[in-house]
Motif scaffolding. Sequence first.
Motif, PDB file in Angstrom:
ATOM      1  N   GLY A  13       0.807  -1.209   0.000  1.00 32.64           N
ATOM      2  CA  GLY A  13       0.000   0.000   0.000  1.00 32.64           C
ATOM      3  C   GLY A  13       0.839   1.257   0.000  1.00 32.64           C
ATOM      4  N   ASN A  14       1.965   1.224   0.701  1.00 34.61           N
ATOM      5  CA  ASN A  14       2.857   2.376   0.753  1.00 34.61           C
ATOM      6  C   ASN A  14       3.425   2.697  -0.619  1.00 34.61           C
ATOM      7  OD1 ASN A  14       5.505   3.855   1.325  1.00 34.61           O
ATOM      8  ND2 ASN A  14       4.570   3.801   3.351  1.00 34.61           N
ATOM      9  N   ARG A  15       3.814   1.657  -1.344  1.00 29.39           N
ATOM     10  CA  ARG A  15       4.379   1.862  -2.686  1.00 29.39           C
ATOM     11  C   ARG A  15       3.311   2.341  -3.665  1.00 29.39           C
ATOM     12  NH1 ARG A  15       7.465  -2.037  -0.297  1.00 29.39           N
ATOM     13  NH2 ARG A  15       9.702  -2.122  -0.810  1.00 29.39           N
ATOM     14  N   ILE A  16       2.106   1.805  -3.549  1.00 27.41           N
ATOM     15  CA  ILE A  16       1.019   2.253  -4.417  1.00 27.41           C
ATOM     16  C   ILE A  16       0.686   3.716  -4.135  1.00 27.41           C
ATOM     17  CG2 ILE A  16      -1.460   1.987  -4.874  1.00 27.41           C
ATOM     18  CD1 ILE A  16      -1.019  -1.055  -4.434  1.00 27.41           C
ATOM     19  N   THR A  17       0.626   4.071  -2.871  1.00 23.81           N
ATOM     20  CA  THR A  17       0.351   5.455  -2.494  1.00 23.81           C
ATOM     21  C   THR A  17       1.410   6.388  -3.056  1.00 23.81           C
ATOM     22  OG1 THR A  17      -0.713   4.703  -0.449  1.00 23.81           O
ATOM     23  CG2 THR A  17      -0.040   7.013  -0.552  1.00 23.81           C
ATOM     24  N   GLU A  18       2.650   6.001  -2.913  1.00 19.02           N
ATOM     25  CA  GLU A  18       3.759   6.814  -3.434  1.00 19.02           C
ATOM     26  C   GLU A  18       3.636   7.018  -4.936  1.00 19.02           C
ATOM     27  OE1 GLU A  18       8.672   6.907  -3.350  1.00 19.02           O
ATOM     28  OE2 GLU A  18       7.594   5.080  -2.821  1.00 19.02           O
ATOM     29  N   GLY A  19       3.296   5.948  -5.647  1.00 25.88           N
ATOM     30  CA  GLY A  19       3.155   6.044  -7.096  1.00 25.88           C
ATOM     31  C   GLY A  19       2.025   6.960  -7.505  1.00 25.88           C
ATOM     32  N   LEU A  20       0.912   6.874  -6.807  1.00 22.95           N
ATOM     33  CA  LEU A  20      -0.233   7.739  -7.124  1.00 22.95           C
ATOM     34  C   LEU A  20       0.087   9.197  -6.846  1.00 22.95           C
ATOM     35  CD1 LEU A  20      -3.053   5.503  -5.616  1.00 22.95           C
ATOM     36  CD2 LEU A  20      -2.737   6.015  -8.050  1.00 22.95           C
ATOM     37  N   VAL A  21       0.772   9.465  -5.748  1.00 27.27           N
ATOM     38  CA  VAL A  21       1.157  10.839  -5.410  1.00 27.27           C
ATOM     39  C   VAL A  21       2.107  11.392  -6.463  1.00 27.27           C
ATOM     40  CG1 VAL A  21       2.420  12.260  -3.745  1.00 27.27           C
ATOM     41  CG2 VAL A  21       0.749  10.586  -2.936  1.00 27.27           C
ATOM     42  N   LYS A  22       3.052  10.574  -6.923  1.00 24.91           N
ATOM     43  CA  LYS A  22       4.000  11.018  -7.944  1.00 24.91           C
ATOM     44  C   LYS A  22       3.300  11.378  -9.242  1.00 24.91           C
ATOM     45  CE  LYS A  22       8.250   8.784  -6.360  1.00 24.91           C
ATOM     46  NZ  LYS A  22       9.286   7.765  -6.651  1.00 24.91           N
ATOM     47  N   HIS A  23       2.158  10.754  -9.496  1.00 24.78           N
ATOM     48  CA  HIS A  23       1.379  11.073 -10.692  1.00 24.78           C
ATOM     49  C   HIS A  23       0.503  12.295 -10.489  1.00 24.78           C
ATOM     50  CE1 HIS A  23       2.565   7.112 -12.275  1.00 24.78           C
ATOM     51  NE2 HIS A  23       2.133   7.549 -13.448  1.00 24.78           N
ATOM     52  N   GLY A  24       0.587  12.901  -9.325  1.00 25.48           N
ATOM     53  CA  GLY A  24      -0.166  14.120  -9.071  1.00 25.48           C
ATOM     54  C   GLY A  24      -1.605  13.911  -8.687  1.00 25.48           C
ATOM     55  N   GLU A  25      -1.973  12.699  -8.273  1.00 26.47           N
ATOM     56  CA  GLU A  25      -3.365  12.430  -7.919  1.00 26.47           C
ATOM     57  C   GLU A  25      -3.677  12.915  -6.501  1.00 26.47           C
ATOM     58  OE1 GLU A  25      -5.262  11.461 -10.325  1.00 26.47           O
ATOM     59  OE2 GLU A  25      -3.550  11.131 -11.636  1.00 26.47           O
TER      60      GLU A  25
END
Length: 209
Positions: A13-25
């Motif tokens: 979940g931490n990695r998914i969250t990080e990826g979504l944040v990096k995409h500006g979501e």
Amino acid sequence: MKIAVIGANGRVGNRITEGLVKHGEDVTAFVRNQNHSAASQAVIKDVFDLNKDDLAGFDVVVDALGGWTPETVDVIEDGEKKLADLLEGTNIRLVVVGGAGSLYTDAAHTKTLMDGEDFPEIFVPVATAHAKALADLRKRKDLNWTYISPAADFQADGERTGKVIEAGEDFTLNRKGQSVISYADYADAFVNEVLNPTHNKERISFLQA
């Protein structure tokens, strides 16, 4: 896109969250205690205490709940059911971090990976919980869901290769004869499916090429 990640403090979940944040979501982490994820917004609340109002207004809810011990493994199945109950009848998508044990190993889809004699006994409780969660989703008539299985060898500290194969319901091997994926590559592929949805009411899987 407004996205809730349930279990954002977990390793996947931490990695998914990080990826979504990096995409500006616009990402909100739902955690039971202090937020340790990349999300700047957080709701401190146990999944079983959530109500419809907590999830109202989101476009996607990510179920990244995990449990590995006899005391915690039930959260995989029971947490999915709780979220599905809250989201059923809405337009909010539920995207679930799944397991590999329920991938089919025969063309008739009657046998799964965890049915094999060489499936590690230690992983049976987790695999069973994930399989039950998937079975529950398949019964839902008014829920937009996607269940995403990793490869059989799901490596927490594996490298990010950026080379991922999308597979379906069947246990699949790459050209090296391997079923393997790192958490990093899985999270990247998972994020892509969240942001660019191509599967609804389906289970898919990812492995490294």
